[in-house]
Scaffold this motif. Structure first.
Motif, PDB file in Angstrom:
ATOM      1  N   MET A  60     -10.779 -44.372  -0.807  1.00  0.00           N
ATOM      2  CA  MET A  60     -11.798 -43.877  -1.716  1.00  0.00           C
ATOM      3  C   MET A  60     -13.000 -43.464  -0.876  1.00  0.00           C
ATOM      4  O   MET A  60     -13.232 -44.016   0.214  1.00  0.00           O
ATOM      5  CB  MET A  60     -12.206 -44.949  -2.732  1.00  0.00           C
ATOM      6  N   PHE A  61     -13.755 -42.490  -1.378  1.00  0.00           N
ATOM      7  CA  PHE A  61     -14.916 -42.037  -0.611  1.00  0.00           C
ATOM      8  C   PHE A  61     -16.011 -41.541  -1.548  1.00  0.00           C
ATOM      9  O   PHE A  61     -15.762 -41.213  -2.712  1.00  0.00           O
ATOM     10  CB  PHE A  61     -14.524 -40.924   0.367  1.00  0.00           C
ATOM     11  N   GLY A  62     -17.213 -41.524  -1.040  1.00  0.00           N
ATOM     12  CA  GLY A  62     -18.361 -40.981  -1.773  1.00  0.00           C
ATOM     13  C   GLY A  62     -19.205 -40.138  -0.840  1.00  0.00           C
ATOM     14  O   GLY A  62     -19.500 -40.561   0.287  1.00  0.00           O
ATOM     15  N   ARG A  63     -19.574 -38.951  -1.295  1.00  0.00           N
ATOM     16  CA  ARG A  63     -20.316 -38.015  -0.438  1.00  0.00           C
ATOM     17  C   ARG A  63     -21.790 -38.076  -0.806  1.00  0.00           C
ATOM     18  O   ARG A  63     -22.336 -37.209  -1.493  1.00  0.00           O
ATOM     19  CB  ARG A  63     -19.746 -36.611  -0.595  1.00  0.00           C
ATOM     20  N   GLN A  64     -22.477 -39.105  -0.318  1.00  0.00           N
ATOM     21  CA  GLN A  64     -23.882 -39.286  -0.648  1.00  0.00           C
ATOM     22  C   GLN A  64     -24.774 -38.253   0.014  1.00  0.00           C
ATOM     23  O   GLN A  64     -25.923 -38.069  -0.384  1.00  0.00           O
ATOM     24  CB  GLN A  64     -24.317 -40.697  -0.253  1.00  0.00           C
ATOM     25  N   GLY A  65     -24.238 -37.586   1.028  1.00  0.00           N
ATOM     26  CA  GLY A  65     -25.016 -36.522   1.651  1.00  0.00           C
ATOM     27  C   GLY A  65     -25.360 -35.403   0.687  1.00  0.00           C
ATOM     28  O   GLY A  65     -26.366 -34.701   0.859  1.00  0.00           O
ATOM     29  N   LEU A  66     -24.509 -35.216  -0.345  1.00  0.00           N
ATOM     30  CA  LEU A  66     -24.815 -34.216  -1.364  1.00  0.00           C
ATOM     31  C   LEU A  66     -26.152 -34.514  -2.021  1.00  0.00           C
ATOM     32  O   LEU A  66     -26.920 -33.606  -2.354  1.00  0.00           O
ATOM     33  CB  LEU A  66     -23.705 -34.183  -2.420  1.00  0.00           C
ATOM     34  N   PHE A  67     -26.413 -35.802  -2.227  1.00  0.00           N
ATOM     35  CA  PHE A  67     -27.665 -36.203  -2.876  1.00  0.00           C
ATOM     36  C   PHE A  67     -28.834 -36.166  -1.903  1.00  0.00           C
ATOM     37  O   PHE A  67     -29.926 -35.720  -2.242  1.00  0.00           O
ATOM     38  CB  PHE A  67     -27.515 -37.599  -3.477  1.00  0.00           C
ATOM     39  N   TYR A  68     -28.599 -36.633  -0.671  1.00  0.00           N
ATOM     40  CA  TYR A  68     -29.693 -36.723   0.292  1.00  0.00           C
ATOM     41  C   TYR A  68     -30.126 -35.358   0.827  1.00  0.00           C
ATOM     42  O   TYR A  68     -31.302 -35.156   1.148  1.00  0.00           O
ATOM     43  CB  TYR A  68     -29.288 -37.614   1.471  1.00  0.00           C
ATOM     44  N   TYR A  69     -29.197 -34.449   0.925  1.00  0.00           N
ATOM     45  CA  TYR A  69     -29.489 -33.167   1.600  1.00  0.00           C
ATOM     46  C   TYR A  69     -29.705 -31.995   0.648  1.00  0.00           C
ATOM     47  O   TYR A  69     -30.714 -31.284   0.735  1.00  0.00           O
ATOM     48  CB  TYR A  69     -28.350 -32.836   2.567  1.00  0.00           C
ATOM     49  N   TRP A  70     -28.740 -31.759  -0.254  1.00  0.00           N
ATOM     50  CA  TRP A  70     -28.705 -30.492  -0.960  1.00  0.00           C
ATOM     51  C   TRP A  70     -29.879 -30.219  -1.912  1.00  0.00           C
ATOM     52  O   TRP A  70     -30.338 -29.071  -1.982  1.00  0.00           O
ATOM     53  CB  TRP A  70     -27.379 -30.339  -1.708  1.00  0.00           C
ATOM     54  N   PRO A  71     -30.382 -31.178  -2.675  1.00  0.00           N
ATOM     55  CA  PRO A  71     -31.514 -30.843  -3.555  1.00  0.00           C
ATOM     56  C   PRO A  71     -32.698 -30.257  -2.784  1.00  0.00           C
ATOM     57  O   PRO A  71     -33.224 -29.198  -3.149  1.00  0.00           O
ATOM     58  CB  PRO A  71     -31.859 -32.193  -4.197  1.00  0.00           C
ATOM     59  N   ALA A  72     -33.097 -30.933  -1.706  1.00  0.00           N
ATOM     60  CA  ALA A  72     -34.214 -30.415  -0.912  1.00  0.00           C
ATOM     61  C   ALA A  72     -33.836 -29.125  -0.205  1.00  0.00           C
ATOM     62  O   ALA A  72     -34.642 -28.174  -0.131  1.00  0.00           O
ATOM     63  CB  ALA A  72     -34.661 -31.464   0.108  1.00  0.00           C
ATOM     64  N   ALA A  73     -32.608 -29.060   0.316  1.00  0.00           N
ATOM     65  CA  ALA A  73     -32.175 -27.864   1.049  1.00  0.00           C
ATOM     66  C   ALA A  73     -32.177 -26.636   0.151  1.00  0.00           C
ATOM     67  O   ALA A  73     -32.596 -25.544   0.570  1.00  0.00           O
ATOM     68  CB  ALA A  73     -30.787 -28.090   1.633  1.00  0.00           C
ATOM     69  N   LEU A  74     -31.697 -26.783  -1.083  1.00  0.00           N
ATOM     70  CA  LEU A  74     -31.666 -25.631  -1.991  1.00  0.00           C
ATOM     71  C   LEU A  74     -33.064 -25.205  -2.393  1.00  0.00           C
ATOM     72  O   LEU A  74     -33.350 -23.997  -2.502  1.00  0.00           O
ATOM     73  CB  LEU A  74     -30.831 -25.972  -3.231  1.00  0.00           C
ATOM     74  N   LEU A  75     -33.954 -26.151  -2.630  1.00  0.00           N
ATOM     75  CA  LEU A  75     -35.334 -25.785  -2.968  1.00  0.00           C
ATOM     76  C   LEU A  75     -35.979 -24.989  -1.833  1.00  0.00           C
ATOM     77  O   LEU A  75     -36.637 -23.975  -2.063  1.00  0.00           O
ATOM     78  CB  LEU A  75     -36.150 -27.043  -3.273  1.00  0.00           C
ATOM     79  N   ILE A  76     -35.762 -25.456  -0.601  1.00  0.00           N
ATOM     80  CA  ILE A  76     -36.318 -24.740   0.550  1.00  0.00           C
ATOM     81  C   ILE A  76     -35.653 -23.373   0.706  1.00  0.00           C
ATOM     82  O   ILE A  76     -36.322 -22.363   0.949  1.00  0.00           O
ATOM     83  CB  ILE A  76     -36.131 -25.579   1.833  1.00  0.00           C
ATOM     84  N   ALA A  77     -34.328 -23.321   0.557  1.00  0.00           N
ATOM     85  CA  ALA A  77     -33.595 -22.065   0.732  1.00  0.00           C
ATOM     86  C   ALA A  77     -34.054 -21.016  -0.275  1.00  0.00           C
ATOM     87  O   ALA A  77     -34.332 -19.859   0.096  1.00  0.00           O
ATOM     88  CB  ALA A  77     -32.097 -22.310   0.584  1.00  0.00           C
ATOM     89  N   TYR A  78     -34.145 -21.401  -1.546  1.00  0.00           N
ATOM     90  CA  TYR A  78     -34.541 -20.417  -2.554  1.00  0.00           C
ATOM     91  C   TYR A  78     -36.015 -20.039  -2.427  1.00  0.00           C
ATOM     92  O   TYR A  78     -36.400 -18.920  -2.779  1.00  0.00           O
ATOM     93  CB  TYR A  78     -34.229 -20.949  -3.956  1.00  0.00           C
ATOM     94  N   ALA A  79     -36.844 -20.939  -1.915  1.00  0.00           N
ATOM     95  CA  ALA A  79     -38.239 -20.585  -1.653  1.00  0.00           C
ATOM     96  C   ALA A  79     -38.317 -19.533  -0.550  1.00  0.00           C
ATOM     97  O   ALA A  79     -39.075 -18.554  -0.646  1.00  0.00           O
ATOM     98  CB  ALA A  79     -39.024 -21.833  -1.261  1.00  0.00           C
TER      99      ALA A  79
END
Length: 228
Positions: free
Chosen positions: A58-77
């Motif tokens: 079993m696995f969990g990809r917590q990096g999705l939570f730690y990275y992507w919200p901030a990364a997408l906000l910066i990218a779209y800005a």
């Protein structure tokens, strides 16, 4: 008089279309999103948890939570600023704000989905731990960052009235949702540890997504007005 008015209206429409094409920064958007996808890979590996036993992993990809919200906000800005500068250089307006808002909404969706998955799935595996049906995998991919990137690109294509970008995005979504292999379908040679095998198997799909976005960026950059 009627003929002159019709000709003037036709000229205005042609000029408006030309200005719209000149201020497109499609290649910038795709380049920024490709870079964000590549940078996400080490975050995904670093923050992924894996638990293996005799029955499987079993696995969990917590990096999705730690990275992507901030990364997408910066990218779209960054993308929005690029469009605004291009519009100012030509003395015209731009309708990139709805695209930026869509990008911000995708960051919120990723955060909500990641939190819900972290709270629910470790103790409540879907389908009683059995194999997931393909429709579930497609839905899961749609709410992952690369699926939401495709939905946001559809918004950009509509704002720009950019038929080529629309068809590129359709192809991109087909690739992301239906073609890219799942983790279970990827085997990394010479890796015997199941936990490491699972971690490394998540890299290839992200590389494929980044390569598709980068290829699109190169294509649209070469197709810019004045580049032919």
């Amino acid at each position: 008089m009627t003929t002159d008015a019709a000709r003037m209206l036709s000229d205005v429409r042609a000029l408006t279309g030309q200005v719209r094409r000149d201020q497109r920064r499609t290649w910038v958007a795709l380049s920024v999103l490709a870079a964000a996808t590549l940078v996400a890979i080490p975050f995904d590996l670093l923050f992924m948890w894996v638990r293996c036993d005799d029955t499987g992993c079993m696995f969990g990809r917590q990096g999705l939570f730690y990275y992507w919200p901030a990364a997408l906000l910066i990218a779209y800005a960054v993308i929005a600023v690029s469009y605004i500068r291009a519009a100012r250089d030509r003395g015209v307006g731009t309708r990139v704000l709805p695209y930026a808002i869509t990008g911000a909404v995708t960051a919120v969706v990723i955060t909500a989905v990641s939190l819900a998955a972290a709270a629910w799935f470790p103790d409540n595996p879907p389908f009683d731990g059995g194999p997931m049906p393909y429709w579930w995998i497609v839905l899961d991919r749609l709410v992952l960052p690369w699926g939401l990137i495709g939905l946001a690109l559809l918004v950009l294509a509509r704002l720009e009235r950019h038929l080529a970008l629309f068809w590129f995005t359709v192809g991109y979504l087909v690739l992301v949702l239906l073609v890219v292999p799942t983790n279970e379908g990827i085997h990394v040679p010479f890796v015997t540890d199941p936990a490491l095998q699972l971690r490394l198997s998540t890299v290839l799909p992200q590389l494929i997504v980044a390569a598709a976005l980068l290829a699109g960026a190169i294509g649209f950059h070469r197709a810019r007005p004045g580049q032919r």
